[in-house]
Design an enzyme around this catalytic site. Structure first.
Site, PDB file in Angstrom:
ATOM      1  N   LYS A  82     -31.700  37.215 -32.458  1.00  0.00           N
ATOM      2  CA  LYS A  82     -31.824  38.119 -33.657  1.00  0.00           C
ATOM      3  C   LYS A  82     -30.490  37.690 -34.261  1.00  0.00           C
ATOM      4  O   LYS A  82     -29.322  37.677 -33.709  1.00  0.00           O
ATOM      5  CB  LYS A  82     -31.388  39.509 -32.890  1.00  0.00           C
ATOM      6  CG  LYS A  82     -31.703  40.860 -33.884  1.00  0.00           C
ATOM      7  CD  LYS A  82     -31.187  40.768 -35.050  1.00  0.00           C
ATOM      8  CE  LYS A  82     -29.377  41.357 -34.871  1.00  0.00           C
ATOM      9  NZ  LYS A  82     -28.862  41.254 -36.319  1.00  0.00           N
ATOM     10  N   GLU A 137     -19.494  35.113 -26.149  1.00  0.00           N
ATOM     11  CA  GLU A 137     -18.639  34.345 -26.942  1.00  0.00           C
ATOM     12  C   GLU A 137     -17.971  35.166 -27.937  1.00  0.00           C
ATOM     13  O   GLU A 137     -18.693  35.351 -28.897  1.00  0.00           O
ATOM     14  CB  GLU A 137     -19.282  33.072 -27.623  1.00  0.00           C
ATOM     15  CG  GLU A 137     -19.883  32.091 -26.745  1.00  0.00           C
ATOM     16  CD  GLU A 137     -18.770  31.120 -26.181  1.00  0.00           C
ATOM     17  OE1 GLU A 137     -17.691  31.079 -26.561  1.00  0.00           O
ATOM     18  OE2 GLU A 137     -19.155  30.455 -25.280  1.00  0.00           O
ATOM     19  N   CYS A 142     -14.151  31.267 -34.551  1.00  0.00           N
ATOM     20  CA  CYS A 142     -13.368  32.104 -33.765  1.00  0.00           C
ATOM     21  C   CYS A 142     -12.304  31.193 -33.082  1.00  0.00           C
ATOM     22  O   CYS A 142     -11.325  31.753 -32.378  1.00  0.00           O
ATOM     23  CB  CYS A 142     -14.559  32.394 -32.566  1.00  0.00           C
ATOM     24  SG  CYS A 142     -15.751  31.132 -32.235  1.00  0.00           S
ATOM     25  N   GLU A 182      -7.555  39.506 -34.177  1.00  0.00           N
ATOM     26  CA  GLU A 182      -8.337  38.789 -35.158  1.00  0.00           C
ATOM     27  C   GLU A 182      -8.790  38.902 -36.481  1.00  0.00           C
ATOM     28  O   GLU A 182      -9.546  39.955 -36.647  1.00  0.00           O
ATOM     29  CB  GLU A 182      -9.711  38.226 -34.305  1.00  0.00           C
ATOM     30  CG  GLU A 182     -10.473  37.176 -34.803  1.00  0.00           C
ATOM     31  CD  GLU A 182     -11.801  36.659 -34.009  1.00  0.00           C
ATOM     32  OE1 GLU A 182     -12.559  37.703 -33.616  1.00  0.00           O
ATOM     33  OE2 GLU A 182     -11.758  35.509 -33.799  1.00  0.00           O
TER      34      GLU A 182
HETATM   35  P1  NAP Z   1     -20.859  41.642 -34.859  1.00  0.00           P
HETATM   36  O1  NAP Z   1     -20.926  43.242 -35.375  1.00  0.00           O
HETATM   37  O2  NAP Z   1     -20.356  41.569 -33.610  1.00  0.00           O
HETATM   38  O3  NAP Z   1     -21.975  41.079 -35.183  1.00  0.00           O
HETATM   39  C1  NAP Z   1     -22.724  39.877 -34.395  1.00  0.00           C
HETATM   40  C2  NAP Z   1     -24.156  40.130 -33.983  1.00  0.00           C
HETATM   41  O4  NAP Z   1     -24.268  41.340 -33.264  1.00  0.00           O
HETATM   42  C3  NAP Z   1     -24.950  40.265 -35.308  1.00  0.00           C
HETATM   43  O5  NAP Z   1     -26.217  39.841 -35.498  1.00  0.00           O
HETATM   44  C4  NAP Z   1     -24.935  41.854 -35.346  1.00  0.00           C
HETATM   45  O6  NAP Z   1     -26.080  42.143 -36.233  1.00  0.00           O
HETATM   46  C5  NAP Z   1     -25.197  42.050 -33.871  1.00  0.00           C
HETATM   47  N1  NAP Z   1     -24.976  43.381 -33.520  1.00  0.00           N
HETATM   48  C6  NAP Z   1     -24.061  44.343 -34.194  1.00  0.00           C
HETATM   49  N2  NAP Z   1     -23.939  45.404 -33.340  1.00  0.00           N
HETATM   50  C7  NAP Z   1     -24.891  45.200 -32.460  1.00  0.00           C
HETATM   51  C8  NAP Z   1     -25.332  46.225 -31.195  1.00  0.00           C
HETATM   52  N3  NAP Z   1     -24.796  47.576 -31.080  1.00  0.00           N
HETATM   53  N4  NAP Z   1     -26.493  45.864 -30.336  1.00  0.00           N
HETATM   54  C9  NAP Z   1     -26.758  44.458 -30.581  1.00  0.00           C
HETATM   55  N5  NAP Z   1     -26.253  43.550 -31.758  1.00  0.00           N
HETATM   56  C10 NAP Z   1     -25.557  44.001 -32.470  1.00  0.00           C
HETATM   57  O7  NAP Z   1     -19.707  40.928 -35.807  1.00  0.00           O
HETATM   58  P2  NAP Z   1     -19.581  41.151 -37.293  1.00  0.00           P
HETATM   59  O8  NAP Z   1     -19.769  42.477 -37.679  1.00  0.00           O
HETATM   60  O9  NAP Z   1     -20.710  40.073 -38.123  1.00  0.00           O
HETATM   61  O10 NAP Z   1     -18.084  40.567 -37.565  1.00  0.00           O
HETATM   62  C11 NAP Z   1     -17.009  41.430 -37.318  1.00  0.00           C
HETATM   63  C12 NAP Z   1     -16.020  40.534 -36.904  1.00  0.00           C
HETATM   64  O11 NAP Z   1     -16.696  40.130 -35.315  1.00  0.00           O
HETATM   65  C13 NAP Z   1     -15.227  39.699 -37.552  1.00  0.00           C
HETATM   66  O12 NAP Z   1     -14.542  40.108 -38.147  1.00  0.00           O
HETATM   67  C14 NAP Z   1     -14.667  38.707 -36.385  1.00  0.00           C
HETATM   68  O13 NAP Z   1     -13.564  39.277 -35.801  1.00  0.00           O
HETATM   69  C15 NAP Z   1     -15.656  38.867 -35.075  1.00  0.00           C
HETATM   70  N6  NAP Z   1     -16.655  37.778 -35.137  1.00  0.00           N
HETATM   71  C16 NAP Z   1     -16.454  36.581 -34.236  1.00  0.00           C
HETATM   72  C17 NAP Z   1     -17.428  35.615 -34.145  1.00  0.00           C
HETATM   73  C18 NAP Z   1     -17.111  34.561 -33.069  1.00  0.00           C
HETATM   74  O14 NAP Z   1     -17.700  33.401 -33.325  1.00  0.00           O
HETATM   75  N7  NAP Z   1     -16.671  34.922 -31.864  1.00  0.00           N
HETATM   76  C19 NAP Z   1     -18.269  35.492 -35.033  1.00  0.00           C
HETATM   77  C20 NAP Z   1     -18.681  36.502 -35.909  1.00  0.00           C
HETATM   78  C21 NAP Z   1     -17.695  37.616 -35.961  1.00  0.00           C
HETATM   79  P3  NAP Z   1     -25.864  42.791 -37.795  1.00  0.00           P
HETATM   80  O15 NAP Z   1     -25.780  41.229 -38.613  1.00  0.00           O
HETATM   81  O16 NAP Z   1     -27.340  43.228 -38.284  1.00  0.00           O
HETATM   82  O17 NAP Z   1     -24.837  43.860 -37.843  1.00  0.00           O
END
Ligand code: NAP
Ligand code: MG
Length: 468
Positions: A170, A245, A279, A376
């Site tokens: 996904k 991660e 990250c 972050e």
């Molecule tokens: P996120 O909400 O954690 O999303 C990551 C993935 O998880 C996406 O595919 C998202 O789908 C999915 N997801 C969201 N809620 C979920 C749930 N309840 N159950 C299962 N899957 C779920 O991250 P983001 O909103 O894209 O970014 C927010 C913050 O996360 C950033 O500002 C950053 O701090 C952090 N981040 C960290 C990394 C890393 O490499 N460690 C990468 C990206 C972001 P959708 O896209 O459909 O929401």
């Protein structure tokens, strides 16, 4: 505008049960470039079922056979490298420079590294009267973020399928097009039906439903720490393995006697390239108090040459933030930094649109208790902190809920001794490049498990002991 109205599972592009679509926006100009189908729960069920049915056969193949498919996927990525780059730039907004030098090459290097490492790995070993058999778990649910639209997926699929698992992916809603291209490459590689399955859809809906699915044995997630923490709940329902991660707030420690310019540029590049949406970014630069003035001069000079703008242009270093949401998040952090008393050395403002652009920003007069030093930001924001003794530098670096990456620039042996004391999964000394075969992952709230090489493979291996 593209309209993607199919999901890939059971070896084919399938007509979904869902009729719901979501838009993909080019963050550099805010134009809608595609509409992508949003999987329903029924669609998720069908994809998981396909993965479950394919598992027994795939898990029984030899590692060499599985590796031969991964080789084909790798050559498909190489063949379609340009198309992948253009897609990543269009839906995500990383600069052409970075996309060409890092986004796609990272996947190629990591796949090559894992394939090479696999040759020295044994799926079986003997301990006295026990034969230890290592094999796949079953269905792995991979949920991935947008910041490396190809590599975050590759990093999970490569080891998961090499280990004998089947997968349902996904991808992030912001960047599904790269994932769709990856599925096309897998289709061309002729992977047996059901080994790889892709469902596009919302995280809260399809993603959440997938992670709760009783036929999923492993949840492999990359993304925010908040969503990651929430996954203990679905994981607990059927005792699924969790691989996480998560975020980071990594430090670059500069030691006297080292190359300060190298430290400054190495840290700055991690928050400029990829717009700081990385990250492992070294977003806290920690320098001796007496080096602060020189550090400021070097930073001002370096940032004055940074080109921000259209990511498709060759000269651009910093593109737009991935989304309006991410832009707002970064701007909020900049405001918090000012409010808590940090001082802006460079940048600090939103850039006029269209596009989700923010000025690359550097904060000085930062103390490690400030929000901008603890949380972050995931944007082009660097914080500069100072120390009086090397012990204090280590203490500041380790004073974080995260523990993903670290950098030390200084005299080699001293830098190595400092690196050993950092509570992080990776540390880079004097800006060397990391081998793709080494494990990547975090201590503390940066996650559990490791990706890449044999460490990455082992996270996807179940272990059985047979006595005879
Ligand atoms: P996120 O909400 O954690 O999303 C990551 C993935 O998880 C996406 O595919 C998202 O789908 C999915 N997801 C969201 N809620 C979920 C749930 N309840 N159950 C299962 N899957 C779920 O991250 P983001 O909103 O894209 O970014 C927010 C913050 O996360 C950033 O500002 C950053 O701090 C952090 N981040 C960290 C990394 C890393 O490499 N460690 C990468 C990206 C972001 P959708 O896209 O459909 O929401
Ligand atoms: Mg989200």
């Amino acid at each position: 505008m593209k309209r993607i109205d199919k999901l890939f599972y059971d070896g084919q592009w399938q007509t979904p049960r869902s009729t719901k679509f979501s838009e993909v926006i080019n963050p550099a100009n805010e134009e809608v470039i595609a509409e992508v189908i949003q999987a329903s729960h029924e669609d998720v069920d069908l994809a998981v079922q396909a993965a479950k049915e394919a598992f027994v056969g795939w898990n029984a193949t030899s590692p060499e056979e599985r590796a031969s498919y991964v080789e084909k996927i790798l050559s498909g990525i190489q063949k379609r490298q340009q198309e992948l780059e253009d897609t990543i730039i269009a839906e995500y907004g990383s600069s052409r420079q970075y996309t060409k030098n890092a986004q796609v090459p990272l996947s190629i290097n990591e796949m090559k590294g894992t394939l090479e490492e696999l040759k020295r790995f044994s799926f079986e070993e003997t301990i006295e009267n026990a034969t230890i058999q290592k094999e796949g778990f079953g269905v792995v649910a991979c949920v991935t973020p947008w910041n490396f639209p190809l590599n975050q997926i590759q990093r999970k699929i490569t080891p998961a399928i090499l280990a004998g698992n089947t997968v349902v992916v996904k991808p992030a809603s912001n960047t599904p097009l790269t994932a769709i291209l990856y599925a096309e490459i897998i289709e061309e590689a002729g992977l047996p039906a059901g080994v790889f399955n892709l469902i596009t859809g919302s995280g809260r809906d399809a993603g959440n439903y997938l992670t709760e699915h009783p036929d999923v044995e492993v949840i492999s997630f990359t993304g925010s720490t908040d969503v990651g923490k929430g996954l203990y709940k679905p994981a607990s329902t059927t005792v699924k393995k969790l691989v996480l991660e998560l975020g980071g707030k990594s430090a670059m420690v500069y030691l006297k006697g080292g190359d300060l310019q190298k430290a400054v540029e190495a840290a700055a590049n991690t928050v400029l390239d990829n717009q700081g949406q990385t990250c492992s970014a070294l977003s806290r630069l920690i320098v001796p108090k007496e080096e602060l003035e020189r550090t400021k001069e070097l930073l001002k000079d370096y940032y004055s040459k940074v080109v921000v703008g259209d990511p498709a242009k060759e000269e651009t270093k910093v593109g737009p933030m991935v989304s309006q949401d991410q832009l707002d998040t970064v701007l909020d952090y900049i405001e918090k930094g000012k409010a808590e008393g940090a001082e802006i050395l460079v940048g600090g403002n939103k850039l006029e649109g269209p596009g989700y652009f923010v000025e690359p920003t550097v904060f000085v007069n930062v103390t490690n208790d400030m929000t901008i030093a603890q949380e972050e930001i995931f944007g082009p924001v660097l914080t500069v902190l100072t120390y009086n003794s090397v012990d204090e530098a280590i203490e500041i670096a380790n004073d974080s809920i995260y523990g993903l990456n670290g950098g030390v620039v200084g005299p080699e042996e001293e830098a190595y001794q400092v690196a050993r004391q950092l509570r992080t999964g990776n540390v880079i000394i004097n800006g060397v490049t990391r081998t793709a075969k080494a494990p990547f992952g975090g201590y503390k709230q940066s996650g559990i498990g490791r990706e890449n090489g044999l460490f990455g493979l082992e996270d996807y291996l179940e272990i059985k002991a047979i006595f005879r």
